[in-house]
Write a protein that holds these residues in place. Structure first.
Motif, mmCIF file in Angstrom:
data_model
loop_
_atom_site.group_PDB
_atom_site.id
_atom_site.type_symbol
_atom_site.label_atom_id
_atom_site.label_comp_id
_atom_site.label_asym_id
_atom_site.label_seq_id
_atom_site.Cartn_x
_atom_site.Cartn_y
_atom_site.Cartn_z
ATOM 1 N N THR A 41 -2.305 3.027 9.550
ATOM 2 C CA THR A 41 -3.581 2.520 8.776
ATOM 3 C C THR A 41 -3.221 2.769 6.997
ATOM 4 O O THR A 41 -3.530 1.893 6.510
ATOM 5 N N MET A 45 -4.020 -0.175 4.228
ATOM 6 C CA MET A 45 -5.158 0.294 3.528
ATOM 7 C C MET A 45 -4.664 0.266 1.896
ATOM 8 O O MET A 45 -5.549 -0.085 1.087
ATOM 9 N N PHE A 46 -3.512 0.803 1.602
ATOM 10 C CA PHE A 46 -3.179 0.620 0.356
ATOM 11 C C PHE A 46 -3.024 -0.869 -0.318
ATOM 12 O O PHE A 46 -3.873 -0.888 -1.573
ATOM 13 N N ILE A 48 -4.826 -3.242 0.938
ATOM 14 C CA ILE A 48 -6.237 -3.777 1.181
ATOM 15 C C ILE A 48 -7.024 -3.087 -0.187
ATOM 16 O O ILE A 48 -7.688 -4.171 -0.648
ATOM 17 N N GLY A 49 -6.790 -1.963 -0.667
ATOM 18 C CA GLY A 49 -7.296 -1.567 -1.870
ATOM 19 C C GLY A 49 -6.985 -2.475 -3.155
ATOM 20 O O GLY A 49 -7.792 -2.600 -3.771
ATOM 21 N N TYR A 52 -8.761 -5.535 -2.647
ATOM 22 C CA TYR A 52 -10.390 -5.383 -3.267
ATOM 23 C C TYR A 52 -10.496 -5.498 -4.558
ATOM 24 O O TYR A 52 -11.418 -6.122 -5.203
ATOM 25 N N ILE A 74 -7.327 -9.831 2.918
ATOM 26 C CA ILE A 74 -8.073 -8.692 3.620
ATOM 27 C C ILE A 74 -8.416 -8.710 5.078
ATOM 28 O O ILE A 74 -8.260 -7.772 5.648
ATOM 29 N N ILE A 78 -6.837 -6.172 8.163
ATOM 30 C CA ILE A 78 -7.726 -5.594 9.055
ATOM 31 C C ILE A 78 -7.421 -5.782 10.349
ATOM 32 O O ILE A 78 -7.346 -4.799 11.244
ATOM 33 N N ARG A 88 -8.384 2.508 15.982
ATOM 34 C CA ARG A 88 -9.153 1.900 14.898
ATOM 35 C C ARG A 88 -9.722 0.727 15.248
ATOM 36 O O ARG A 88 -10.615 -0.121 14.452
ATOM 37 N N THR A 91 -13.554 0.096 15.317
ATOM 38 C CA THR A 91 -14.524 0.170 14.074
ATOM 39 C C THR A 91 -14.238 -1.099 13.112
ATOM 40 O O THR A 91 -14.945 -1.655 12.230
ATOM 41 N N ALA A 92 -12.750 -1.432 13.438
ATOM 42 C CA ALA A 92 -12.390 -2.586 12.580
ATOM 43 C C ALA A 92 -13.036 -3.972 12.925
ATOM 44 O O ALA A 92 -13.438 -4.723 11.879
ATOM 45 N N PHE A 95 -16.346 -4.062 11.257
ATOM 46 C CA PHE A 95 -16.264 -4.481 9.843
ATOM 47 C C PHE A 95 -15.824 -6.074 9.698
ATOM 48 O O PHE A 95 -16.378 -7.012 8.953
ATOM 49 N N CYS A 126 -16.629 -1.259 4.085
ATOM 50 C CA CYS A 126 -15.610 -0.451 3.978
ATOM 51 C C CYS A 126 -16.053 1.211 4.127
ATOM 52 O O CYS A 126 -15.085 1.644 4.867
ATOM 53 N N CYS A 129 -16.544 2.324 7.796
ATOM 54 C CA CYS A 129 -15.595 2.504 8.555
ATOM 55 C C CYS A 129 -14.624 3.802 8.146
ATOM 56 O O CYS A 129 -14.285 4.388 9.110
ATOM 57 N N HIS A 135 -12.733 9.676 7.471
ATOM 58 C CA HIS A 135 -12.228 9.758 6.175
ATOM 59 C C HIS A 135 -13.134 9.195 4.807
ATOM 60 O O HIS A 135 -13.016 8.423 4.162
ATOM 61 N N ILE A 138 -12.795 9.055 1.258
ATOM 62 C CA ILE A 138 -12.074 7.960 0.675
ATOM 63 C C ILE A 138 -13.065 7.113 0.175
ATOM 64 O O ILE A 138 -13.454 6.209 0.993
HETATM 65 C C1 HEC Z 1 -11.034 0.283 10.602
HETATM 66 C C2 HEC Z 1 -11.698 1.003 9.732
HETATM 67 C C3 HEC Z 1 -11.405 0.589 8.194
HETATM 68 C C4 HEC Z 1 -11.896 -0.236 7.377
HETATM 69 C C5 HEC Z 1 -12.669 -1.350 7.767
HETATM 70 C C6 HEC Z 1 -11.642 -0.157 6.040
HETATM 71 N N1 HEC Z 1 -10.817 0.976 6.083
HETATM 72 FE FE1 HEC Z 1 -9.821 1.817 4.474
HETATM 73 N N2 HEC Z 1 -8.999 3.355 5.458
HETATM 74 C C7 HEC Z 1 -9.498 3.742 6.806
HETATM 75 C C8 HEC Z 1 -8.692 4.916 7.245
HETATM 76 C C9 HEC Z 1 -8.890 5.534 8.654
HETATM 77 C C10 HEC Z 1 -8.112 5.447 5.834
HETATM 78 C C11 HEC Z 1 -7.243 6.857 6.038
HETATM 79 C C12 HEC Z 1 -6.183 6.349 6.363
HETATM 80 C C13 HEC Z 1 -5.190 6.976 7.376
HETATM 81 O O1 HEC Z 1 -6.055 7.683 8.073
HETATM 82 O O2 HEC Z 1 -4.090 6.625 7.755
HETATM 83 C C14 HEC Z 1 -8.308 4.422 4.899
HETATM 84 C C15 HEC Z 1 -7.864 4.451 3.700
HETATM 85 C C16 HEC Z 1 -8.021 3.643 2.629
HETATM 86 C C17 HEC Z 1 -7.628 3.841 1.131
HETATM 87 C C18 HEC Z 1 -6.754 4.906 0.873
HETATM 88 C C19 HEC Z 1 -5.311 4.339 1.101
HETATM 89 C C20 HEC Z 1 -4.378 5.294 0.565
HETATM 90 O O3 HEC Z 1 -3.445 6.219 1.446
HETATM 91 O O4 HEC Z 1 -4.207 5.823 -0.839
HETATM 92 C C21 HEC Z 1 -7.993 2.554 0.603
HETATM 93 C C22 HEC Z 1 -7.894 2.559 -0.811
HETATM 94 C C23 HEC Z 1 -8.801 1.903 1.762
HETATM 95 N N3 HEC Z 1 -8.806 2.491 2.719
HETATM 96 C C24 HEC Z 1 -9.539 0.973 1.158
HETATM 97 C C25 HEC Z 1 -10.384 0.144 1.815
HETATM 98 C C26 HEC Z 1 -11.220 -0.937 1.490
HETATM 99 C C27 HEC Z 1 -11.155 -1.511 -0.126
HETATM 100 C C28 HEC Z 1 -11.863 -1.615 2.650
HETATM 101 C C29 HEC Z 1 -12.770 -2.690 2.666
HETATM 102 C C30 HEC Z 1 -12.489 -3.817 2.209
HETATM 103 C C31 HEC Z 1 -11.492 -0.801 3.693
HETATM 104 N N4 HEC Z 1 -10.624 0.378 3.173
HETATM 105 C C32 HEC Z 1 -11.831 -0.821 4.959
HETATM 106 C C33 HEC Z 1 -10.147 2.844 7.791
HETATM 107 C C34 HEC Z 1 -10.725 1.782 7.240
#
Ligand code: HEC
Length: 156
Positions: A41, A45-46, A48-49, A52, A74, A78, A88, A91-92, A95, A126, A129, A135, A138
Motif C-alpha cells: 500500500t 500511496m506515495f 497517489i499523494g 493528489y 488515482i 486504488i 484493503r 475500504t478501497a 472510496f 482519503c 480510509c 493509519h 496520515i
Molecule cells: C484503501 C484505503 C485507502 C485509501 C482509499 C487511501 N489511502 Fe492513503 N494510505 C492507506 C494506508 C493503509 C496507508 C499506509 C500504508 C501502509 O500501511 O502500507 C496509506 C498511506 C498514504 C500516504 C503515505 C505514504 C508514505 O508512505 O509516505 C499518503 C501520502 C496517502 N496515503 C495518500 C492518500 C490520498 C491522497 C488518498 C486519496 C486520494 C488516499 N491516500 C486514499 C490507505 C488508503
C-alpha cells in the motif's frame, strides 16, 4: 603464489553465490518470489499523494484535462491497491464509490469554486480510509502548498 591465493579468495564469493532464481528457480519458487515483490500500500500511496497535489494545482491553473487525468490515475492506483493488498479491498471499494464520483463532478464543472469543496470531500474520503486502516495519523492538507509534476511548472 601469494597472488593466486588472493585471486582465489576474491573469486570465492562469486563461485558460491546463490543461483539466480529468475533463471534457475523452479516455477513455484519464481512465483513465490514475484508475489513477495508485489509492492504494498505505502508504495502506491506515495504516487497517489503526488497525484493528489498535482490534481489540486492543475485545477487551480484551470488545466481541467490534466486534472481529470490525475483523477483517473488515482482511481487506477486504488484498484491496484485492491489487487495488491486484498485486506484493503473493501475500504478501497468504498472510496471508489464515494470519493471518486464527487471529485469527478468537481473536475467536470471546470469551475474552481465548485472544484474546491469537491476536493475537500475527496480529502475526507482519503482520510476515512486511512482511519479505517489504522493509519489515521496520515493526514493530507486540503490546500497542498506545492505539486511535483513538471507539467505544472511550479517552484520547488
Ligand atoms: C484503501 C484505503 C485507502 C485509501 C482509499 C487511501 N489511502 Fe492513503 N494510505 C492507506 C494506508 C493503509 C496507508 C499506509 C500504508 C501502509 O500501511 O502500507 C496509506 C498511506 C498514504 C500516504 C503515505 C505514504 C508514505 O508512505 O509516505 C499518503 C501520502 C496517502 N496515503 C495518500 C492518500 C490520498 C491522497 C488518498 C486519496 C486520494 C488516499 N491516500 C486514499 C490507505 C488508503
Amino acid at each position: 603464489m601469494k597472488t593466486s591465493i588472493i585471486v582465489l579468495l576474491l573469486l570465492f564469493p562469486v563461485v558460491t553465490s546463490q543461483a539466480d532464481w529468475r533463471e534457475q528457480g523452479s516455477p513455484s519458487d519464481q512465483l513465490a518470489n514475484l508475489v513477495e515483490l508485489v509492492p504494498g500500500t505505502s508504495h502506491w500511496m506515495f504516487e497517489i499523494g503526488e497525484r493528489y497535489k498535482n490534481l489540486y494545482w492543475a485545477a487551480k491553473q484551470g488545466r481541467w484535462e490534466f486534472a481529470q487525468y490525475q483523477v483517473e490515475e488515482i482511481e487506477k492506483l486504488i484498484k491496484v491497491v485492491q489487487l495488491a493488498r486484498p485486506k484493503r479491498a473493501e475500504t478501497a471499494q468504498e472510496f471508489l464509490e464515494t470519493g471518486v464520483p464527487i471529485i469527478n463532478d468537481g473536475v467536470a464543472s471546470k469551475k474552481w469554486d465548485l472544484f474546491k469543496p469537491a476536493f475537500a470531500k475527496l480529502n475526507q474520503a482519503c482520510m476515512t480510509c486511512h482511519g479505517k486502516n489504522d493509519h489515521a495519523f496520515i493526514t493530507l492538507p486540503v490546500e497542498p502548498a506545492s505539486a511535483s509534476s513538471p507539467v505544472l511548472n511550479l517552484p520547488d
